[in-house]
Design a protein around this motif. Structure first.
Motif: not given
Length: 530
Positions: A20-38
């Motif tokens: 489930a985690l592998e398919s969720s996008g809940f990765t370091v890059d995925g979270v940073e992409d979701l949240l943005g730089d700020v």
């Protein structure tokens, strides 16, 4: 304060979670992409508000898992069911990750442990995992419990990146905590043993191993320091031990004791830096011939005693090759402030506790004339003789203590391994043998020249490496010229002879000047055998 149990579950449940985690996008890059730089940068500073504003109203898996596990917010049962298909809120609760308030789809679910994506690059290459640990003070709003199990912080990442990663048989992760070093070691070792004095830490390590490295040969043992592995031998020992220097206050009052904390993950129960000293002098008992131990540590700088002499005496007592790199230096006040904050005490919230702990730390350091505390990397190696299957004679040949408080290029493990190999190569080559070798300059080496305005010749020449520790070596004209022509065509002796003729100096005089410097450049990776 009662801590939540470590997560656990059968392999089927953990496998479903991993899927489930592998398919969720809940990765370091995925979270940073979701949240943005700020918002990402603010979250790294433990400021959650910008991230909360980003995820508010979003219903995708990344937003749900970020809110639940990284921000400590409640999410609905329905949202978690959708974010973790095949696991859902009920499965996550059975694993010990969350607590659900009810069975309705809108009922809230709250995390009881921290589960976050982890990404790093060590000397073997990049990794991407999910690590469970205890919730931090930024989420709970409370001081940490004494049995708090830390996730992969900055020190853990540093150790993972500086560790040599050659293929080995057996690795010991001493003080495994949540198991992060054991996971890294499992990628290049046949067998890994992790030890810890904390049963809860071993529980987290067991869960993290099942989640991220289900096929690894990983054994966990309970006990203090080297006791659980007495009589065993390992090719590599890694340790991020509880090295923090904490005042031993005896019958201190409740206020100061609470603020000082008694945290298993950082406080080994010894006075001063005795724990690091004992580990340095004792770890050789579990090292196989040629085996390497790498650890992080603190050491005291005491008035009238250079730290290199004091820590150097530990190396002498160890009977091992030793290389210590001091990476940071804090004065007593800075050190106290760092670790009081680390335990969750702030002066704004608890002024009396803060002042009491601060005073206890300063008094403790003053009692031993401590002027500063160093932090750094210790690399040890048990010399191997011919009887052990090695090429050496079993003598200690490496004793190096240095300060490098500047930047370095991670991962450093490959550089350290290469430097150890270069040291051994130099031990096998006296000056006559070195003169017969052909050398080449490393691809990351550059030259800097500093001239006064209008001058034809440089005042200073610096040869600098871009990799590893990023060393800069001030070079004479002869040494700079030597490095500049090291392309593997001529031997060292031939190059020295040609330069002596060009500079109009006796070859023996130039060799006496250059060969020691050339040895240093080979040892540190500027030059290498062709």
């Amino acid at each position: 304060m009662t801590s939540a149990p470590a997560p656990s579950g059968d392999l089927g449940q953990v496998e479903a979670l991993r899927s489930a985690l592998e398919s969720s996008g809940f990765t370091v890059d995925g979270v940073e992409d979701l949240l943005g730089d700020v918002a990402s940068a603010a979250l790294h500073r433990e400021q959650a508000l910008p991230a909360r504003r980003v995820v508010a109203g979003l219903d995708d898996a990344r937003a749900t898992l970020t809110a639940l596990f990284l921000l400590g917010d409640d999410v609905s049962r329905a949202a978690l069911d959708a974010a973790l298909p095949g696991v859902g809120a009920d499965g996550a609760a059975r694993l010990g990750l969350v607590r659900a308030a009810g069975q309705d789809p809108v009922d809230p679910v709250r995390a009881v442990v921290d589960l976050r994506p982890y990404a790093a690059t060590d000397a073997t290459g990049p990794v991407g995992w999910w690590l469970a640990s205890d919730l931090g003070e930024a989420v709970t709003g409370r001081r940490l419990a004494g049995d708090h199990v830390l996730g992969a912080g900055g020190a853990a990442l540093t150790l993972a990146q500086v560790t040599v990663r050659e293929r080995v048989g057996r690795v010991l992760d001493l003080g495994t905590g949540c198991g992060i070093q054991a996971l890294h070691a499992a990628r290049h070792a046949r067998t890994v043993v992790g030890t810890d004095i904390s049963h809860r830490a071993l529980g987290f390590a067991r869960f993290n191993a099942a989640l991220n490295a289900p096929g690894a040969d990983l054994t966990l043992r309970h006990g203090s320091m080297l006791e659980p592995v007495a009589g065993d031998r390992f090719d590599l020992v890694v340790s991020n031990p509880p090295f923090v220097i904490t005042p031993r206050t005896g019958a201190a009052g409740a206020t100061v004791s609470a603020a000082l904390g008694d945290f298993e993950y950082r406080d080994g129960g010894r006075a001063g830096d005795d724990l690091v000293r004992d580990l340095v002098t004792g770890v050789g008992a579990v090292l196989a011939p040629g085996g390497v131990a790498q650890m992080l540590g603190n050491w005291e700088h005491r008035r009238g005693e250079p730290w290199t002499e004091r820590v150097g005496s530990w190396l002498d007592d160890s009977g091992l090759d030793g290389w210590v790199v001091e990476r940071e230096l804090l004065d007593p006040a800075e050190y106290a402030e760092t670790w009081i904050r680390d335990g969750g005490t702030t002066r704004a919230r608890e002024p009396a506790a803060w002042d009491a702990a601060y005073g206890a730390w300063l008094d403790d350091f003053a009692s031993r004339d401590v002027e500063a505390v160093g932090f750094g990397i210790v690399t040890l190696r048990r010399p191997a003789g011919a009887a052990d299957g090695g090429t050496g004679d079993g003598r200690v040949t490496l004793r190096r203590l240095e300060e490098h408080h500047g930047s370095l290029r991670q991962p450093l493990g490959g550089h350290l391994a290469a430097s150890l190999a270069a040291h051994d190569w130099l031990e096998r080559h006296d000056d006559d043998a070195l003169a017969a070798q052909r050398l080449v300059v490393a691809g990351d080496v550059t030259e800097e020249r500093y001239l006064s305005p209008g001058a034809a010749d440089p005042n200073v020449i610096v040869v600098r490496q871009g990799d590893g520790l990023g060393r800069g070596v001030q070079a004479s004209t002869g040494l700079a010229a030597f490095v500049g022509v090291c392309d593997g065509e001529l031997t060292v002796g031939q190059t020295v002879g040609a330069l002596a003729a060009l500079l109009d100096v006796p070859p023996s005089d130039l060799a006496a000047e250059l060969l020691p410097a050339v040895r240093g450049l080979v040892r540190d990776g500027f030059l290498g055998p062709a």
